[in-house]
Motif scaffolding. Structure first.
Motif, PDB file in Angstrom:
ATOM      1  N   VAL A 103      18.493  74.546 -11.057  1.00 43.56           N
ATOM      2  CA  VAL A 103      18.916  73.165 -11.321  1.00 43.56           C
ATOM      3  C   VAL A 103      20.425  73.027 -11.129  1.00 43.56           C
ATOM      4  O   VAL A 103      20.908  72.068 -10.514  1.00 43.56           O
ATOM      5  N   LYS A 104      21.190  74.014 -11.618  1.00 42.38           N
ATOM      6  CA  LYS A 104      22.641  73.964 -11.460  1.00 42.38           C
ATOM      7  C   LYS A 104      23.039  74.124  -9.990  1.00 42.38           C
ATOM      8  O   LYS A 104      23.958  73.452  -9.516  1.00 42.38           O
ATOM      9  N   ASP A 147      21.259  73.248  -7.432  1.00 37.02           N
ATOM     10  CA  ASP A 147      20.856  71.994  -6.812  1.00 37.02           C
ATOM     11  C   ASP A 147      21.944  70.945  -6.998  1.00 37.02           C
ATOM     12  O   ASP A 147      22.375  70.283  -6.044  1.00 37.02           O
ATOM     13  N   ARG A 148      22.423  70.816  -8.218  1.00 41.19           N
ATOM     14  CA  ARG A 148      23.458  69.825  -8.518  1.00 41.19           C
ATOM     15  C   ARG A 148      24.788  70.182  -7.873  1.00 41.19           C
ATOM     16  O   ARG A 148      25.586  69.292  -7.547  1.00 41.19           O
ATOM     17  N   ALA A 149      25.036  71.490  -7.684  1.00 40.89           N
ATOM     18  CA  ALA A 149      26.304  71.948  -7.114  1.00 40.89           C
ATOM     19  C   ALA A 149      26.351  71.843  -5.596  1.00 40.89           C
ATOM     20  O   ALA A 149      27.407  72.065  -4.997  1.00 40.89           O
ATOM     21  N   GLY A 150      25.227  71.539  -4.970  1.00 38.02           N
ATOM     22  CA  GLY A 150      25.219  71.346  -3.525  1.00 38.02           C
ATOM     23  C   GLY A 150      24.876  72.565  -2.706  1.00 38.02           C
ATOM     24  O   GLY A 150      25.068  72.552  -1.484  1.00 38.02           O
ATOM     25  N   THR A 172      13.627  70.326  -8.897  1.00 40.08           N
ATOM     26  CA  THR A 172      14.907  70.085  -8.231  1.00 40.08           C
ATOM     27  C   THR A 172      14.760  68.927  -7.252  1.00 40.08           C
ATOM     28  O   THR A 172      13.658  68.439  -7.005  1.00 40.08           O
ATOM     29  N   GLU A 173      15.889  68.519  -6.664  1.00 31.93           N
ATOM     30  CA  GLU A 173      15.880  67.324  -5.831  1.00 31.93           C
ATOM     31  C   GLU A 173      16.360  67.548  -4.405  1.00 31.93           C
ATOM     32  O   GLU A 173      15.889  66.879  -3.487  1.00 31.93           O
ATOM     33  N   ARG A 174      17.317  68.459  -4.200  1.00 29.51           N
ATOM     34  CA  ARG A 174      17.926  68.589  -2.880  1.00 29.51           C
ATOM     35  C   ARG A 174      17.826  69.998  -2.297  1.00 29.51           C
ATOM     36  O   ARG A 174      17.764  70.160  -1.079  1.00 29.51           O
ATOM     37  N   ASP A 211      28.832  79.626  -9.539  1.00 27.54           N
ATOM     38  CA  ASP A 211      29.769  78.516  -9.644  1.00 27.54           C
ATOM     39  C   ASP A 211      30.897  78.683  -8.631  1.00 27.54           C
ATOM     40  O   ASP A 211      31.279  77.735  -7.933  1.00 27.54           O
ATOM     41  N   HIS A 237      31.224  76.028  -5.613  1.00 21.85           N
ATOM     42  CA  HIS A 237      32.304  75.066  -5.756  1.00 21.85           C
ATOM     43  C   HIS A 237      33.607  75.472  -5.078  1.00 21.85           C
ATOM     44  O   HIS A 237      34.468  74.611  -4.848  1.00 21.85           O
TER      45      HIS A 237
END
Length: 292
Positions: free
Chosen positions: A24-25, A27-30, A59-61, A277, A281
Motif C-alpha cells: 500500500v505504501k 503504491d502511494r509512493a509511485g 492497491t490502485e496503481r 522510502d 522518493h
C-alpha cells in the motif's frame, strides 16, 4: 522511455501484515511493480498467485509480477486464463513473469515429471505463444495443446522472462516483452552482454526490434546513509551504496546500457520500509528525471 522501479516483497506466511502494509505504501509512493517469488513447494511461503491477487485488490496503481512463474507447475492454458483474469480484475496491472523451470528436485515433489531441458524450453516458448493466442478475443484456438478454446476478450499482459540458456534467450527475443537477467546479473556483466546479444539477434530474425524486449534487472543491494568505498563485490557485481551512488549507477545503466527497469531486493539491517522510502522518493525520481 519511462524507467520502471519495483521491489521484491516478503512472501512468508507470517508476513501478511507487512506484505500488505509495504504494498500500500509503495503504491502511494509511485513505485511501478511489486515482485514475489514462485515456490509453491515451500510450506512457509505464500503462493505467489494467491498473494498478488490479494495485493492487487488492495492497491490502485502498482503492478504485480511473479518473478518468475514456475511454468512446469502451472500449465500454460490455465496460466493464460489466470493472466487474462488478473489483467481484467486489476485494470491491466499484471505483468506475467515466466521461466522454463528450475529446481527440478523440488518441482518433482509436487508430482510433476522431470523433462529434458530442451523440452522445457520448447514448452516455455509454446506457452508464450499460447498466452497471446488465448488473449484479445477472436475465434477459438486449436493446436497441439488446446482444442476449441475461445480466447478471453482481454489484452495479453506484458511477458517478462527469467531466461538463462541460449535457447530460452532466443525464445525471449522472439516472443517476450522483457527480460530479467539471471543470477542477479547487472549491466556490466558478461551474463547480461552475452544474453542480450542472443535476444537481439533472435528478435531481428522474426522482424522485431531489439528494443521490443526491455531489460529489467533484479538488484539485491543495500542503500546506505553514507557513500561506500566499494559499490561492487569481488566479482564486479553491484551491491549498493548511498542514494547518490545508486542514482549515478542506475542513470548510467539506463543511458549507456539500455536498462528499462530495476527491482530492488533490499539487503542490510535497515527496516525494509525505510529502504523502500529512499528507493521510491529519492532514487527513482532522480533517475527518471535524469533519463527522461
Amino acid at each position: 522511455m519511462t524507467v520502471r522501479f519495483g521491489y521484491g516483497s516478503p512472501n512468508g506466511v507470517r508476513d501478511v501484515a507487512e506484505i500488505l502494509d509495504l504494498a500500500v505504501k509503495a503504491d502511494r509512493a509511485g513505485l511501478d511493480v511489486f515482485s514475489v517469488s514462485d515456490h509453491p513447494y515451500l510450506a512457509d511461503h505464500l503462493d505467489g498467485y494467491a498473494l498478488i491477487s490479494y495485493v492487487l485488490g488492495r492497491t490502485e496503481r502498482i503492478s504485480a509480477l511473479v518473478n518468475v512463474t514456475n511454468l512446469p507447475l502451472r500449465p500454460a492454458p490455465i496460466l493464460a486464463r489466470t493472466a487474462t483474469s488478473l489483467t481484467a480484475l486489476s485494470g491491466g496491472r499484471f505483468v506475467l513473469g515466466l521461466g522454463a523451470g528450475g529446481a527440478w528436485d523440488r518441482i518433482t515433489t509436487m508430482g510433476v515429471p522431470r523433462i529434458r531441458p530442451a523440452e522445457a524450453v520448447e514448452k516455455f516458448e509454446e506457452a508464450m505463444v499460447l498466452i497471446h493466442e488465448l488473449s484479445g478475443g477472436g475465434p477459438a484456438v486449436t493446436n497441439d495443446t488446446v482444442r476449441g478454446i475461445v480466447p478471453a476478450a482481454v489484452p495479453a499482459p506484458l511477458i517478462w522472462t527469467g531466461s538463462n540458456g541460449p535457447k530460452s534467450l532466443a525464445a525471449t527475443g522472439r516472443q517476450a516483452d522483457g527480460w530479467i537477467p539471471g543470477h542477479a546479473a547487472d549491466w556490466i556483466s558478461e551474463v547480461y552482454k552475452d544474453g542480450r546479444r542472443i535476444i537481439d539477434e533472435a528478435a531481428l530474425s522474426v522482424g522485431r526490434k531489439p528494443s521490443d524486449v526491455a531489460t529489467i534487472f533484479n538488484l539485491p543491494g543495500v542503500i546506505t546513509s553514507q557513500p561506500r568505498s566499494r559499490v561492487r563485490d569481488a566479482d564486479g557485481r553491484w551491491i549498493g551504496g548511498s542514494p547518490a551512488q545508486w542514482i549515478e549507477e542506475l542513470t548510467t545503466a539506463v543511458l549507456q546500457y539500455g536498462a528499462a527497469g530495476f527491482t530492488l531486493f533490499a539487503r542490510g539491517t535497515e527496516p525494509l520500509e525505510h529502504t523502500l522510502d529512499l528507493w521510491a522518493h529519492e532514487i527513482a525520481p532522480a533517475v527518471r528525471a535524469a533519463t527522461s
